[in-house]
Structures are given as C-alpha cells and as structure tokens.
Scaffold this motif. Sequence first.
Motif, short mmCIF file in Angstrom:
data_model
loop_
_atom_site.label_atom_id
_atom_site.label_comp_id
_atom_site.label_asym_id
_atom_site.label_seq_id
_atom_site.Cartn_x
_atom_site.Cartn_y
_atom_site.Cartn_z
N CYS A 191 3.19 -17.02 -8.13
CA CYS A 191 2.21 -16.00 -8.53
C CYS A 191 2.53 -14.64 -7.93
O CYS A 191 2.07 -13.61 -8.44
CB CYS A 191 0.81 -16.41 -8.07
N LEU A 192 3.26 -14.63 -6.84
CA LEU A 192 3.53 -13.37 -6.15
C LEU A 192 4.83 -12.73 -6.62
O LEU A 192 5.03 -11.52 -6.48
CB LEU A 192 3.58 -13.62 -4.64
N SER A 195 5.08 -9.41 -8.74
CA SER A 195 4.90 -8.11 -8.09
C SER A 195 6.24 -7.55 -7.63
O SER A 195 6.54 -6.37 -7.85
CB SER A 195 3.97 -8.26 -6.88
N PRO D 194 -7.76 -11.30 -12.10
CA PRO D 194 -7.13 -9.98 -12.08
C PRO D 194 -7.37 -9.16 -13.35
O PRO D 194 -7.44 -7.93 -13.28
CB PRO D 194 -5.64 -10.29 -11.89
N ASP E 189 -6.38 -16.22 -2.61
CA ASP E 189 -5.58 -16.99 -3.55
C ASP E 189 -4.33 -16.17 -3.93
O ASP E 189 -4.39 -14.96 -4.11
CB ASP E 189 -6.41 -17.28 -4.80
N ALA E 190 -3.19 -16.88 -4.04
CA ALA E 190 -1.95 -16.17 -4.37
C ALA E 190 -2.05 -15.44 -5.71
O ALA E 190 -1.40 -14.42 -5.92
CB ALA E 190 -0.79 -17.17 -4.41
N CYS E 191 -2.88 -15.96 -6.63
CA CYS E 191 -3.02 -15.30 -7.92
C CYS E 191 -3.76 -13.96 -7.80
O CYS E 191 -3.65 -13.10 -8.67
CB CYS E 191 -3.79 -16.17 -8.90
N LEU E 192 -4.54 -13.82 -6.74
CA LEU E 192 -5.35 -12.61 -6.61
C LEU E 192 -4.65 -11.53 -5.79
O LEU E 192 -4.96 -10.35 -5.90
CB LEU E 192 -6.68 -12.96 -5.94
N ALA E 193 -3.68 -11.98 -4.96
CA ALA E 193 -2.99 -11.02 -4.09
C ALA E 193 -2.32 -9.88 -4.87
O ALA E 193 -2.36 -8.73 -4.41
CB ALA E 193 -1.98 -11.75 -3.22
N PRO E 194 -1.70 -10.15 -6.03
CA PRO E 194 -1.03 -9.03 -6.72
C PRO E 194 -1.98 -7.86 -7.03
O PRO E 194 -1.54 -6.71 -7.06
CB PRO E 194 -0.50 -9.67 -8.00
N SER E 195 -3.27 -8.13 -7.26
CA SER E 195 -4.20 -7.03 -7.54
C SER E 195 -4.31 -6.10 -6.34
O SER E 195 -4.26 -4.87 -6.47
CB SER E 195 -5.58 -7.58 -7.90
#
Lengths: 315, 315, 315, 315, 315
Positions: A191-192, A195, D194, E189-195
């Motif tokens: 998921c990362l 980026s 997101p 959550d890893a999915c939320l980190a990019p935001s």
Amino acid sequence: MIVRDRPSALRLFFIMRGSILPRIWMHLAVSTLLAVVVTWTDGQFGHHKLHFTTTPFTLMGLPLAIFLGFRNNAAYDRYWEGRKQWGELILRSRSLARQCLSLVAPDRHDDAGSRLDEPHLRIISRAIAYAHALRHRLRGTDGAPDADIAPWIAQGEWERVRTQSNVPYALMLEMGADLGRCLRTGRLDACLAPSIDASLSAMTAVAASCERIRGTPIPFSYTLLLHRTAYLYCFLLPFGLVDTIGYLTPLVSAIVAYTFFGLDTLGDELEEPFRASDNGLPLEALCRTIEIDLRTALGDRDLPPPLLPENYRLS
Amino acid sequence: MIVRDRPSALRLFFIMRGSILPRIWMHLAVSTLLAVVVTWTDGQFGHHKLHFTTTPFTLMGLPLAIFLGFRNNAAYDRYWEGRKQWGELILRSRSLARQCLSLVAPDRHDDAGSRLDEPHLRIISRAIAYAHALRHRLRGTDGAPDADIAPWIAQGEWERVRTQSNVPYALMLEMGADLGRCLRTGRLDACLAPSIDASLSAMTAVAASCERIRGTPIPFSYTLLLHRTAYLYCFLLPFGLVDTIGYLTPLVSAIVAYTFFGLDTLGDELEEPFRASDNGLPLEALCRTIEIDLRTALGDRDLPPPLLPENYRLS
Amino acid sequence: MIVRDRPSALRLFFIMRGSILPRIWMHLAVSTLLAVVVTWTDGQFGHHKLHFTTTPFTLMGLPLAIFLGFRNNAAYDRYWEGRKQWGELILRSRSLARQCLSLVAPDRHDDAGSRLDEPHLRIISRAIAYAHALRHRLRGTDGAPDADIAPWIAQGEWERVRTQSNVPYALMLEMGADLGRCLRTGRLDACLAPSIDASLSAMTAVAASCERIRGTPIPFSYTLLLHRTAYLYCFLLPFGLVDTIGYLTPLVSAIVAYTFFGLDTLGDELEEPFRASDNGLPLEALCRTIEIDLRTALGDRDLPPPLLPENYRLS
Amino acid sequence: MIVRDRPSALRLFFIMRGSILPRIWMHLAVSTLLAVVVTWTDGQFGHHKLHFTTTPFTLMGLPLAIFLGFRNNAAYDRYWEGRKQWGELILRSRSLARQCLSLVAPDRHDDAGSRLDEPHLRIISRAIAYAHALRHRLRGTDGAPDADIAPWIAQGEWERVRTQSNVPYALMLEMGADLGRCLRTGRLDACLAPSIDASLSAMTAVAASCERIRGTPIPFSYTLLLHRTAYLYCFLLPFGLVDTIGYLTPLVSAIVAYTFFGLDTLGDELEEPFRASDNGLPLEALCRTIEIDLRTALGDRDLPPPLLPENYRLS
Amino acid sequence: MIVRDRPSALRLFFIMRGSILPRIWMHLAVSTLLAVVVTWTDGQFGHHKLHFTTTPFTLMGLPLAIFLGFRNNAAYDRYWEGRKQWGELILRSRSLARQCLSLVAPDRHDDAGSRLDEPHLRIISRAIAYAHALRHRLRGTDGAPDADIAPWIAQGEWERVRTQSNVPYALMLEMGADLGRCLRTGRLDACLAPSIDASLSAMTAVAASCERIRGTPIPFSYTLLLHRTAYLYCFLLPFGLVDTIGYLTPLVSAIVAYTFFGLDTLGDELEEPFRASDNGLPLEALCRTIEIDLRTALGDRDLPPPLLPENYRLS
C-alpha cells in the motif's frame, strides 16, 4: 545566472558584468556607424535622397511589437519553466528521501559504508546521481561526468549505466528495481509503494520536460521573421530620422538599436535556459542543493557548502 | 521542425530553408507589384486620385494588432501544447515501463523471443505500438502503419486491432486486459495496480488531447476576419504611402506585407502542429525516442539511433 | 463549428458561410450609410461643421484596444476551456471503460442483451447516457432527450432519473451505486475501487465546469462598456475622417466598423461555446465519439459512423 | 451578478441596470464640467494660456495602457478564479455525496429524521452547512448565519462550532471525525477512505483559496499609481483637446473619462468577487445549487427551486 | 502588505502611506529639475540647440512598453505565486491536522502537556514550527527564530534541528519519522498513510517553490536593459517636449517620470514578495493563521488573535 543587487542610478550606465552589451556591441557599432554616415550625407546617395519620414516605422512598429513581445514572453516562459522543473526535481528528491526513510521498514545502519547495501538508502543516494546525470545530459557534457555521478552509486552499476544512451533513465530503472526489491523482501508494504513510485514518476517527468525545452526551440521561421524585421528596422531607421532630428540621429538610432538587439539577444539566451551562459539556469548550484539535502537525510555530517556566485555569476 | 543555429547577420537575409518566404512569395509579389503600379501612376486611376493618407492605417492597425497578436499566441499555444502532450507520452511510457518491471512479480525471462508471452512485458512493447499508432492517427496516415506497429504486438492482436476505427484506443484496451491478467494471476498486488492504471489513463489523456488540438481549429470566422483585414491593409497601403514617401513605397509595402503574410502563414502552420510541415512537430523523432527508451528497459542491445535532421528538418 | 479549409486569396472575400458578415450587416449598413451622409454634407449639419479631426480616435483607441483585446481573449478562453472539458469527458469515459473491463472480476457475458444486468457493464453504458444528458443540459434541450439517453440505461432507471432537476448528476449517483454493488459483491477489490471512483469524480468535474462556463458570463457591465465605446467610435469616426480623406470616408469607415462589429459579435458567440451556433462547439459530434468508443469497448460491432459536417458545419 | 441578454443597439445607450454609470457619474460630471469650463475660456486662465497639445497624452497613454490592461486582467482573473473555486466546491460536494453513498457500507435508513445519526449521511448534510458557512465568512456576514447552517447539523454540534473563529474549518474537522468513525466501526474499508479524505482536502483547499483572494488585494501602491495617473489624464485632457477640436472638447473628454473611470470602477468590483455587489459572484445561488444536489443525493423530495435573478441580479 | 480602503478622489493625491513616492522622490526630483533647466534654457546648451522633437519617444516607446509590460506582469506573477504557495501551506497544514486526527487510531489525550508525546499530535504541532521556520528562511532572519519555533517541538528536537542548514526540511524529516512511528506501532493503517504522506510532500513542495521565487530573480540583464531605457527616456524627454509645450514641460515630464519610476520601483518590490517591505507578503499574519487553526484542531482554548495591520501595514 547573474546575481547582483540593483545598482544605483549613476553606476547603472557603466556596468558591463551582466549586461547584454558585450554580446551585441558589433551589431550596435555597425548600425550606429551607418547612422553617422547617413547623418553626414543627409541621407543622400549620389543624387538620390531617401525621403523615408517616420511613417514607415510607425507601420512596421506594429508587427515588430507583436514579434518582440511574443518572443520575449515565450523565451522567458521557457526559462521559468526550466527553473520550475528543477525546483520540482529538488522537492521530489527531498520527498523521495523522506518517504524511503519513513515508509520502508527500519533496519537502517547509520554507518556510511553500508549505505549502498540497503536498497532504500541506495535509492536516496542514487537520486543525487540522477540530478547530476540530468544536468550533464541537458548541458551536453556527457563526456566526463564520472566525478559527479560515480560516487553516489555502486561501482558495477556505474559501469552498466554509463554506456546507455539515456543515463538518467537508466538510473531511474535502477531505482525502480530497488523499489521492487524493497517490496519483495517485505520491507515495504504494497500500500505504501505507490507513494514512492509516484515520486519516481515525477522525477521522470522532470527529465522529459527539460528535454522538451531543450529539444524544441521556438519555431525557426519565427525567429527568422523577427530577426529580419528587427534588422531592417534598425538599419533603415537613420534614413527616417535624419530629416527630423538631424545630428541627433546616431544617438537615437543607437538607443533604439540597443533595445532591439538587446532584447533579441537576451531572448536567444533565455530560450535555452540550460546552457552555461550568463543568463542560463545555475544547474550546478541546484545539483549542490540536492546533494546537501539528500546527504542530510542520509545523516552525513561533513556537507559541502552551497555554491556561491563567482564574479556575480552562479553556474 | 526546422533545426538550425541562428545564422550570422549577413547570411540572415539569404536563407531560404526554414524561411516562410517560399510559401508567401506569390502574395508578396502581387502586393509589391500593386505598390509599383501605384507608385508609377502616383495613386491616380483615370482622373481620380485616391488621397488615403496614413490615417486609416493607424486606425486599422488597432484591430489588426489585436487579431494578429491573438492569433499568433493561440497558434503557438496549440503548437506548444501539442509538444507538451508528446512529452507527456514519452514520460508516461518511461514510467509505465519502470512500473511494469518493478511492481509486477519477477519471473521475467530475458530472452527477447518470449517478450510477447509475458503480460507485463507485452504492455511495455505495446506502448511503442501505441505511440506509432497515435502518430499515424494524428497525421492521417492510417493507410499503411503496419511496418511501424505490427512488430511490437502479437500477430493475432494486430489483426484484431487494425480494423478498429480508433487504433490507439483499441491498443489501450488490450493494455488494460493485460493489466487485468497480471492482477488475476496474482503477479500484481491489487494495491499496486492503480499506479499502472494511472499511467494508462495518462496515456489515454494524451491521445484525447492531441485529437482535441487536431479536430478543433481556431474558429473559422476568426481566421476569415483576420485574413480579410490583413489583405485589405496590405493592398490599400501603397495608396496611403505614395504621397509621403514616393518611390520608396514598394520597398516599405513589401516589408510590411512580408511581416503580415509571414506571420499569418506561420500561424497557419503552427495551428496544426501534427501535420508533416516544416514547422510541424517531429513526431517520428519523438516516436523513435520512445522506441529507444522502452527497448532499453526491455533489455534490448541493438537499438536504432535517434533520428537526425535531414536538410535541417526533423520529421 | 465551421470546418473548412482556408480559401484562396481571391475567394476569401466572397465567402459567406462561416463569415460573421450575415450577423452584422445591419449595423454595418447603418454605420456606412451614416458615413455616406457625412461625406455628402462634408460633416456639416445646418451651419455647424463638426471638426473632429482624428485626434479623439487615437485617444479613444487606447481603452478600446484594452477592451477588445481583453474581451477577445476571455471569450476564446471560455471556448477553448469548454472544448478542453469535453476532451476530458472523452478521455475519462474511455479510461472508465478500460478500468471497468480490466479491474472488475471477469464473468462478463458477451451477449449484448445482458449488458444492463452486469453492474460494471452498466457503468460503461451509462457513461454514454451521461454525455448525452450533459449535452442536453448545456444546450437547454431538456425537453426531449429520450431518444439519446433512454437506450443506454435500464427502463426503470430512466423513469426514475428523468424527473430529477439535474439529470447528469442523477446518472452519476447511479454509477456510484453500481460501483458500490461491485465492491460489495466482492467482484472489485477495495484497493482498485478508488481508481474507478476517481474517473467518476473527474466526470463530475467536467459537468460542473461546463455549468460554470454556461452560467457565469463575462460581467455584463464590461460588455456594456465595450459595446457603447465601440458603437460611439464607429458612429463618430466618419466626422473625424471626412476632412482628411474626403470621399474615401465610407470605405474606411466600413472597414473599421467591419472589424469592430465582427470582433464583437464573434466574441458574443465564443463566449457561450455550448450554444448550437456556427461558432459553438460540436457537442453532438463529441457525444458520437464517446458513443463509438464506449460501444467498441463493450464489443459492439455495428457502430454508427462519426458525425460529418453538413454545409461546412459540425453540430 | 447581472444576468440579462445583450440589448439591441438602440436600447444599449439607455440601460442603467447593470451599467457602471451610476457609480461614476459624479467623477464623470466633474471632469465634463471642467471640460466645459476649459472650452468656454479656451484654456486661458487669467492671461496664461495652457498650450498642452495632444503630445503629452500620447506619451502618458503608454504607461496608462500598461496599468489599465494589467489591472483589468488581474481583477478579472481574481473574479474568474473565485468562480472556479466555487465550481470546485460544487463538484467536490457532489463527489463527496456520491462517495459516501457508494463506498460506505449500506445500512442506510431512508427516513429523513435519522439522517444525522449515520456518520456518512451526516457528512453529506454537513457539506451543505460548509458551503453556507464559507459564504458567510467570505461576505463578512458572520453575525447571523444560524438559519442557513443550523438545520444541516446536529444541535449540539452547532453550539460547539459557532463560537469558533473559523467556522468552515471547524465543520471540516467534524467531517474528518465522522470519517474516522466510519473507519473504526468497519463500515468503510481503509483502502477506500483516502478517496473521501481527498474530497475533504479539496474542499479545504477551496476555502483557503477563497480566503486568499479575499485577503490579498492587488497591491495598494499599484492601485494608487493607476488612480492618480488616470485622474490626471482625464482632468488635463480638455486642455490638450481644446485647441484642436474646439467646442467638441466636452463630448470627447466625457467619452474618454467614461471609459477610464468605468474600467477603473469595474476593476474595483471584480477585484473583490465575493462582495454582494452588482458584479460580485452569486454565492447564494451557488449555495442553493449545492443544497439541491446534496439533498437529491440524500433522497429528499421537496427541494427548493434554484434561485432566480431579481431585477436582473442574481445574489 | 498595505491594507487600506480606496481613498476618495480628493485625498487620492495626498496619501503618502502606501504610495511609491517616498522611494522614488529623488529620481523624480532630479528628472524634474533637469526638465526645469531645459525649459529655462529652451533646450540650448551653449550655441547648440537639441531639436529632439517627440518622434524618438514614440519609437522608444515601443520597446519600453514591451519591457515595462513584461516586467510588470512577471513581477506580479511572482508575488501572486508566492501568495498562492502560502495559501497552499495553510490548506495543507489544515488538511494534515484533520488527517492526523481522523485517520490515526484514537487514543488521544486531551491534556495539552502530553501533546508532544503522541506522534500524530506531534506532527500537527510541528507543522506550526514548519511555517515559522520557512518564514525565517525566506526572510533571511535565520538568526533568532527560537521564540517562534521552539515552543512547538520537543526540546531535544530543536537542539538537533537548529544547527541544520535547511531547518524546514529537517523538521519535515522529523514529521516523516513520526509518520513511520505511527505506521509501525499499528496505529495507522498502511492504506491510510499515503494520504498523510501526500500532505507532507505538498508542504515540501511549498518550501521548494518559495525558495525558487526567492533564489531566481528576473534575469539581471533584463532588469538592466529596462532600467537603462527608462532612465534615458525620462532624462531625454524634456528636450523633446520643450519646443511643443514650452513651460508645461516640467509638469508633463514629472508625470511621465512618476509613472515610469513608480512602475519600476513597484516591480522591484513585487519581484521579491517575501521581503518585509510595504508591498511584501504578510508572512507573519499567515503564520499566525496557521497557528490559530492548528491549535484549534488540537483543542486549545486560549488562542492568540489574528494579526491586524499597524499603520495600514500587515507584516
């Protein structure tokens, strides 16, 4: 790039460094000399006298204003977009470093020797090489970039990459490969990864945009049309002025020619912002900025100082 | 696209290659001839003398400046946007290749023959075909693009795709299908697919933007208004000048007409940047760039050289 | 939109189709008639003679140039942005189709009848309806869009949607609902849904941007100021010219009035690019493009041909 | 915003509603009166006669054209960007509603009373409040926005939010909190959050951009420089004209002053597009649009009608 | 930044605060004095009389208009882009705060003392420090920013960061590290980190863009060319005017010089928008805005008031 404060009113007229004068003095001299001859002979050649009046210059002024205004804007836009792209490269490199440090799992070793053993630290280090490689490509100094690029990547990689036709892109593919390694060893969550991938794509975009500016000049027909009109205007002007202002003709002709030739030549320089000219972008200083920031991120202590202007010029 | 250095002042006036002159000489000749006749007869036709003076030309100069300045900017913007879109295509193709190589799981076979068996390598190869197909579509050379496109995709796919009305989009759908295959075979994590998908969308955007430029000219009424005004201006000008500058009328008329017709014709060419004209974009060279970079990414060794200008022209 | 090649120099003056002349002939006739009267009476009314000279027109030319140049640019920007938005709609529709086909799990049935049973195929089909609905909304033809929209969505949905005040948005909400269905039935991975969602948001953006252009004209005070100045200029001009150029006054007045009224009227048309006028955007042809491409994606065989210009006009 | 069709040529000169005249008539009267006096006295004061000629006005016209052209463009850009931001708010609100309905798990109750109990429906409802709150903030009507905002959020929330200095941002934080609730109760997949978060960020951006336009005027020094030059020009003009055009001086002076003062005053209004002036943006109508669309998404039946212009003005 | 209402017509000419006059009065005085001398001597020096006429000024006006118009636009664009970047910083800070509060798992303690113990609250608090640090860097007040930055970060961090060459970037790396901590402790959550990561990247972009504007002036050659031409124009103008308008020469010269020098000096100020000059951006007020909003998000009650202009100036 010339970096100096605005001089006082008096010194304004005697500054040479940074002025466009040294590059146009010959054209200026020729056109002024012609004006002197025309004034001397009162516009007569043999028994003919050329009664130009100023009317034609008002008429020719219309298209000339369109040409010069357009060219000037277009050239400056290229210059400014070039600078924007390098600003983008700086910020994307900084973000890439931050992302590699914060998003990839932390078994980072602080000792500098092993920096090229960890894929995510390798990416940061390689980003410095990327900036240098792009600079060499844009300035056409492909020949000897070893000293700038080689220290930042592994020995074997440099051997592999240096023979490629597009060195920055070859480095970019290596960064992608290292990203893949981080992914597959489980040190980077899937998921990362997008980026970091987006940062790499943005750096790819900078290179392609700079190549666009470098490879696609303002249409040659346009430049030709402008040059011809400007030269005709300046060389015919004395004939039009001599009847009205007499012996002041050379002075006024010289001023007008100075502005036209100056604007034209300045446009020539701004049009190609990556050349190492007086009005080119200071790519070396920008690369140094990237180098300092990314080495800071990597924890280096003995950083080089920022580049300073020499004789008012930042290269 | 004409690629040549700025000539010296003297040669400036004798260059034909890249000049707009060959395309406007007839209009220029007619208007100059008219100026000669007007000068000869001193503006008299029968017993009537047309006392135009230069006043009308100052008044007409106002809308004409607006027309020419606007048209010129609009045409150049189209040219430059066209180039930007192709720059975007180059960078997205490069990023797509990097993504396919780094994000899709690595059971890549280096031997070139099997390249079309792996979906993620097929996508890279097909991106070359996409660039060629877009070029053919924009230049209207839909007829025989086999030699450019066929080598990069499987035989059966080309048969399927070539009959479609929109070949680039058909190729894009195939790329999407291959992306789906990577997903469903588990070789591409679902979290990573959006990155590749975004690159495909960006390449779709390039095609639509280029079609927009190609299919939507500057409004015809506008062009008509400009042409009529410019022609009237140039053909009436000798009548206005003859009383003031006498036998110099043809010279001045010719210069003014040269700038107006030249600017107008140059605008015609820049307005349609994808045509294979002197001032059109070098789509073939750009496709070659994509081909070289993507084959590098695929590991090819025997790459074609970049296209070079022939007789100063890059096609 | 008028689509025709640039005519030769001679025919240039006799073209009516696509010219702005038919819409300004009355104003032109009035102002030319006035010029004839002024010339006849030599600018005298009773015992008074109006000695305007051309000075006032040079002074008034300054604000007029600002007005006309600004208005012209603003109107063209609106036209070109309208076209860009529709280009965006085309490319987003294409990308949406590709995404629905490649990212949603593949139990697709190729038989056309069931197309409206599968949520992801329904989205593609509905995107065609969306384009038509937006066109009707922008052109104010809300009355009878059944024939264009109804075939692409289910019967019940059309009954539900047609009574809404904002039909495109109602369709968009239905697309969102179908996206939710794909998600909840597990046919679309949650990681992939944002890509499709982003395409839907971009299509929403196109609609809002087009409504912005349609609903917010160039400020009325501005238009009024421009019109008044231009009319005053044209109607007073003969008084200023008659002393200088005598019986040529009507000719020059007519030319100047033609450019001013023409530019003004053309601006009126470009300002509202979605109207079905000669210089409006060819929304029907653009909808047809979307229809062809999306039906290609759905595998349809019997596609309609692209719309062609009738009497040089693409509607 | 004034909404009316372009009037016919004759009525053009008698329209007051929407014209800039009512706001400049005093300046216009003063400058015309001065012109009358100057004409009466033939430019003589005591024994001195001011021989201005028109030369100075040609020279002053150059910087004035730069000032007026620049100011005019800058003011219109602010107006148009303000409108774009509100268009963005409309589309983001619509997308937000679609996302909340399609991406959040569906145990939605259709009965309107419970709307404020479900976090994802609360977000949609609160987006209406957000638009109203932003409007009140931009127009400086912070005093009594209860009637517009309170109905769309819970009683307790309004008590909490109304005392904050930045009401829109306080509402935005509440939306974020509700998004967090959806996440933590498992009704929204982390991969989908997101998308909604990006919509919230875009709505935050709209507010900050509008505050930027409102809080940062065109530099005051610039405005001062322009005003002074324009006033000097208009008040000195009669002296320059009287020798050439005699008793027509007041007429020409009035026309020129009308264009300059009019352009200047119009710029003042466009520069602050959020004020409730004749040329301000119709924020109330735009808020109503958001209200209608979002209530449609929530399934409301009894929707208010769109706002219509009153006396040609949309507020 | 000067903040004051537009004064009435009469007071317009007597305002000093906010006017550019105090900074150009010397040049203005010199050029007016010269005009007085020229008028006195009627343009004669010894036995020579300089018959300039106004023709040269019309010719020189052409390039000067291009220079001034271009410089003016370029300087204002820099000013406005600077403001846009700070608007971006404001909105990204706000969004960052909202994201940290809503996306990171909620074991938030409301007591202010522990704010620096929670990584996600630390990020919000540090964003205030980031804005202050960027301001100090752009204004060159690197010396003593302790009072502004230190309160918002932990004691040890400030010791570590203050010695870095690029303080904002050092703070940004710390934010990245805290983001990594949230990830690794499972609170994000890893999915939320990019935001959140995207917000950090956007804030990085703001800093790099501001440095670009600060570090890359309008090319010096250009400024020199413009200054020289403008000075020559203003100092030669009296010679051209004296024959036509006699003793009015000093008045007209002063007006023209006022506009040229004023425009030039205003351009100098707008070109460097981050300097603490009258026409610079109010960075302190913008930092205060960020401080208020982020402390609101953190739940602080005793907020400082927004900065207000002092003597019409917002710093």
